[in-house]
Design a protein around this motif. Structure first.
Motif, mmCIF file in Angstrom:
data_model
loop_
_atom_site.group_PDB
_atom_site.id
_atom_site.type_symbol
_atom_site.label_atom_id
_atom_site.label_comp_id
_atom_site.label_asym_id
_atom_site.label_seq_id
_atom_site.Cartn_x
_atom_site.Cartn_y
_atom_site.Cartn_z
ATOM 1 N N ARG A 20 11.898 -4.007 -8.076
ATOM 2 C CA ARG A 20 11.239 -2.623 -8.425
ATOM 3 C C ARG A 20 10.221 -2.806 -9.104
ATOM 4 O O ARG A 20 9.038 -1.897 -9.027
ATOM 5 C CB ARG A 20 12.360 -2.033 -9.180
ATOM 6 C CG ARG A 20 12.530 -0.660 -9.439
ATOM 7 C CD ARG A 20 12.802 0.147 -8.776
ATOM 8 N NE ARG A 20 13.317 1.640 -9.463
ATOM 9 C CZ ARG A 20 12.796 2.989 -8.776
ATOM 10 N NH1 ARG A 20 12.355 3.003 -7.433
ATOM 11 N NH2 ARG A 20 12.581 4.217 -9.400
ATOM 12 N N ALA A 21 9.955 -3.515 -10.347
ATOM 13 C CA ALA A 21 9.127 -3.726 -11.062
ATOM 14 C C ALA A 21 7.564 -3.811 -10.418
ATOM 15 O O ALA A 21 6.656 -3.155 -10.201
ATOM 16 C CB ALA A 21 8.858 -4.757 -12.120
ATOM 17 N N THR A 22 7.793 -4.799 -9.336
ATOM 18 C CA THR A 22 6.243 -4.903 -8.505
ATOM 19 C C THR A 22 6.064 -3.833 -7.417
ATOM 20 O O THR A 22 4.896 -3.667 -7.231
ATOM 21 C CB THR A 22 7.164 -6.228 -7.593
ATOM 22 O OG1 THR A 22 7.773 -6.998 -8.049
ATOM 23 C CG2 THR A 22 5.727 -6.891 -6.262
ATOM 24 N N LYS A 23 6.994 -2.775 -7.132
ATOM 25 C CA LYS A 23 6.786 -1.506 -6.117
ATOM 26 C C LYS A 23 6.469 -0.890 -6.529
ATOM 27 O O LYS A 23 5.236 0.007 -6.627
ATOM 28 C CB LYS A 23 8.542 -1.459 -5.600
ATOM 29 C CG LYS A 23 8.054 -2.001 -3.855
ATOM 30 C CD LYS A 23 9.915 -1.091 -4.029
ATOM 31 C CE LYS A 23 9.444 -1.428 -2.315
ATOM 32 N NZ LYS A 23 11.059 -0.153 -1.776
ATOM 33 N N ILE A 24 6.362 -0.420 -8.361
ATOM 34 C CA ILE A 24 6.051 0.139 -9.060
ATOM 35 C C ILE A 24 4.718 0.349 -9.227
ATOM 36 O O ILE A 24 3.917 0.547 -9.225
ATOM 37 C CB ILE A 24 6.781 0.575 -10.215
ATOM 38 C CG1 ILE A 24 8.612 1.313 -9.817
ATOM 39 C CG2 ILE A 24 6.183 1.255 -11.251
ATOM 40 C CD1 ILE A 24 9.006 0.912 -11.548
ATOM 41 N N ALA A 25 4.331 -1.130 -9.538
ATOM 42 C CA ALA A 25 3.312 -1.958 -9.855
ATOM 43 C C ALA A 25 2.706 -1.547 -8.818
ATOM 44 O O ALA A 25 1.632 -1.539 -8.613
ATOM 45 C CB ALA A 25 2.614 -3.744 -9.907
ATOM 46 N N GLU A 26 2.315 -2.038 -7.246
ATOM 47 C CA GLU A 26 2.261 -2.073 -6.681
ATOM 48 C C GLU A 26 1.534 0.222 -6.304
ATOM 49 O O GLU A 26 0.686 0.463 -5.727
ATOM 50 C CB GLU A 26 2.442 -2.577 -4.628
ATOM 51 C CG GLU A 26 2.463 -3.590 -5.202
ATOM 52 C CD GLU A 26 3.724 -4.487 -4.097
ATOM 53 O OE1 GLU A 26 4.287 -3.691 -3.170
ATOM 54 O OE2 GLU A 26 3.415 -5.853 -3.548
ATOM 55 N N GLY A 27 2.963 0.379 -6.070
ATOM 56 C CA GLY A 27 2.462 1.873 -6.569
ATOM 57 C C GLY A 27 1.086 2.338 -7.540
ATOM 58 O O GLY A 27 0.330 3.235 -6.940
ATOM 59 N N LEU A 28 1.160 2.219 -8.111
ATOM 60 C CA LEU A 28 0.652 2.950 -9.060
ATOM 61 C C LEU A 28 -0.464 1.813 -9.299
ATOM 62 O O LEU A 28 -1.636 2.181 -9.119
ATOM 63 C CB LEU A 28 0.615 2.532 -10.929
ATOM 64 C CG LEU A 28 1.847 2.407 -11.513
ATOM 65 C CD1 LEU A 28 2.106 1.700 -13.128
ATOM 66 C CD2 LEU A 28 1.393 3.941 -11.937
ATOM 67 N N ALA A 29 -0.824 0.208 -8.347
ATOM 68 C CA ALA A 29 -2.106 0.341 -8.230
ATOM 69 C C ALA A 29 -2.821 1.324 -6.655
ATOM 70 O O ALA A 29 -4.457 1.279 -6.073
ATOM 71 C CB ALA A 29 -2.685 -1.270 -7.893
ATOM 72 N N ALA A 30 -1.896 1.442 -6.176
ATOM 73 C CA ALA A 30 -2.510 2.352 -4.585
ATOM 74 C C ALA A 30 -2.819 3.506 -5.225
ATOM 75 O O ALA A 30 -3.554 4.086 -4.678
ATOM 76 C CB ALA A 30 -0.954 2.252 -3.992
ATOM 77 N N ALA A 31 -2.053 4.190 -6.521
ATOM 78 C CA ALA A 31 -2.209 5.647 -6.442
ATOM 79 C C ALA A 31 -3.769 4.983 -7.267
ATOM 80 O O ALA A 31 -4.674 6.363 -7.104
ATOM 81 C CB ALA A 31 -1.369 5.867 -7.979
ATOM 82 N N ASP A 32 -4.401 4.440 -7.807
ATOM 83 C CA ASP A 32 -5.722 3.866 -8.543
ATOM 84 C C ASP A 32 -6.391 4.135 -7.346
ATOM 85 O O ASP A 32 -7.350 4.148 -7.546
ATOM 86 C CB ASP A 32 -5.787 3.008 -9.840
ATOM 87 C CG ASP A 32 -4.766 2.810 -10.648
ATOM 88 O OD1 ASP A 32 -5.039 4.195 -11.194
ATOM 89 O OD2 ASP A 32 -4.158 1.693 -11.093
ATOM 90 N N GLN A 33 -6.124 2.800 -6.451
ATOM 91 C CA GLN A 33 -7.364 2.643 -5.157
ATOM 92 C C GLN A 33 -7.165 3.940 -4.785
ATOM 93 O O GLN A 33 -8.288 4.924 -4.001
ATOM 94 C CB GLN A 33 -7.080 1.988 -4.663
ATOM 95 C CG GLN A 33 -7.219 0.161 -4.798
ATOM 96 C CD GLN A 33 -5.733 -0.692 -3.690
ATOM 97 O OE1 GLN A 33 -5.520 -0.434 -3.024
ATOM 98 N NE2 GLN A 33 -6.001 -1.837 -4.200
ATOM 99 N N GLY A 34 -6.290 5.442 -4.607
ATOM 100 C CA GLY A 34 -6.595 6.344 -3.933
ATOM 101 C C GLY A 34 -7.513 7.664 -4.611
ATOM 102 O O GLY A 34 -8.150 8.283 -4.035
ATOM 103 N N LYS A 35 -7.180 7.434 -6.401
ATOM 104 C CA LYS A 35 -8.250 8.231 -7.074
ATOM 105 C C LYS A 35 -9.463 7.641 -7.318
ATOM 106 O O LYS A 35 -10.432 8.343 -7.039
ATOM 107 C CB LYS A 35 -8.058 8.082 -8.720
ATOM 108 C CG LYS A 35 -6.955 8.513 -8.557
ATOM 109 C CD LYS A 35 -6.419 8.761 -10.561
ATOM 110 C CE LYS A 35 -4.860 8.892 -10.806
ATOM 111 N NZ LYS A 35 -4.531 9.481 -12.112
ATOM 112 N N GLN A 36 -9.831 6.174 -7.067
ATOM 113 C CA GLN A 36 -11.208 5.792 -6.349
ATOM 114 C C GLN A 36 -11.593 6.337 -5.351
ATOM 115 O O GLN A 36 -12.648 6.561 -4.911
ATOM 116 C CB GLN A 36 -11.677 4.609 -6.747
ATOM 117 C CG GLN A 36 -10.728 3.984 -8.722
ATOM 118 C CD GLN A 36 -10.678 2.102 -7.886
ATOM 119 O OE1 GLN A 36 -11.163 1.288 -7.239
ATOM 120 N NE2 GLN A 36 -10.713 1.525 -9.548
#
Length: 156
Positions: free
Chosen positions: A36-52
């Motif tokens: 779950r922590a890995t999924k959340i971290a990946e989701g946050l990273a994907a959100a940052d990439q999406g913002k960029q």
């Protein structure tokens, strides 16, 4: 029953329960929490990439809009230049046509003036001959000659 024995049995049961929980329950729970922590971290990273990516796309859109505006302004300027050139060409053609018409009218006027002069010369010559003929038919008299010349002058 003895209180010490109960406490001893309860501690052994507790230890067995703790060992079973640590051996069989705790690893899957921790694995689920880690996943779950890995999924959340990946989701946050994907959100940052999406913002960029969104910021980069926004920049590209702004650049494209600016280039489209520039191209539109350039096309408008080119169209205005072409319109001005066409207007100038039309004016030049109209001026040339006006000059040609004026030159033609002047030439016709000169021809008419020349023709009128020639006609006048022939009429003057005819009148001079007629006047001379009348003078010669009459006797030589200065007053009569002056009257004839005055009459001839009024006819011219």
């Amino acid at each position: 029953m003895n209180l010490n024995a109960t406490m001893f049995v309860q501690s052994i049961v507790f230890l067995i329960l703790a060992w079973v929980v640590a051996k069989f329950v705790w690893p899957p729970v921790m694995g689920a929490l880690d996943a779950r922590a890995t999924k959340i971290a990946e989701g946050l990273a994907a959100a940052d990439q999406g913002k960029q990516a969104m910021a980069a796309a926004e920049k590209r859109v702004q650049v494209e809009l600016a280039s489209a505006r520039d191209e539109g302004a350039k096309r408008i300027a080119d169209a205005e230049k072409r319109a001005q050139m066409v207007a100038d060409e039309i004016k030049a053609n109209a001026q040339a046509e006006a000059d040609r018409i004026i030159a033609q009218a002047r030439a016709e006027a000169e021809q008419q003036v020349s023709k009128a002069r020639e006609e006048l010369r022939s009429q003057v010559a005819t009148l001079a001959v007629a006047g001379a003929e009348q003078i010669l038919k009459r006797e030589v008299n200065a007053a009569a000659h002056a009257d004839l010349l005055n009459q001839l002058a009024t006819e011219l």
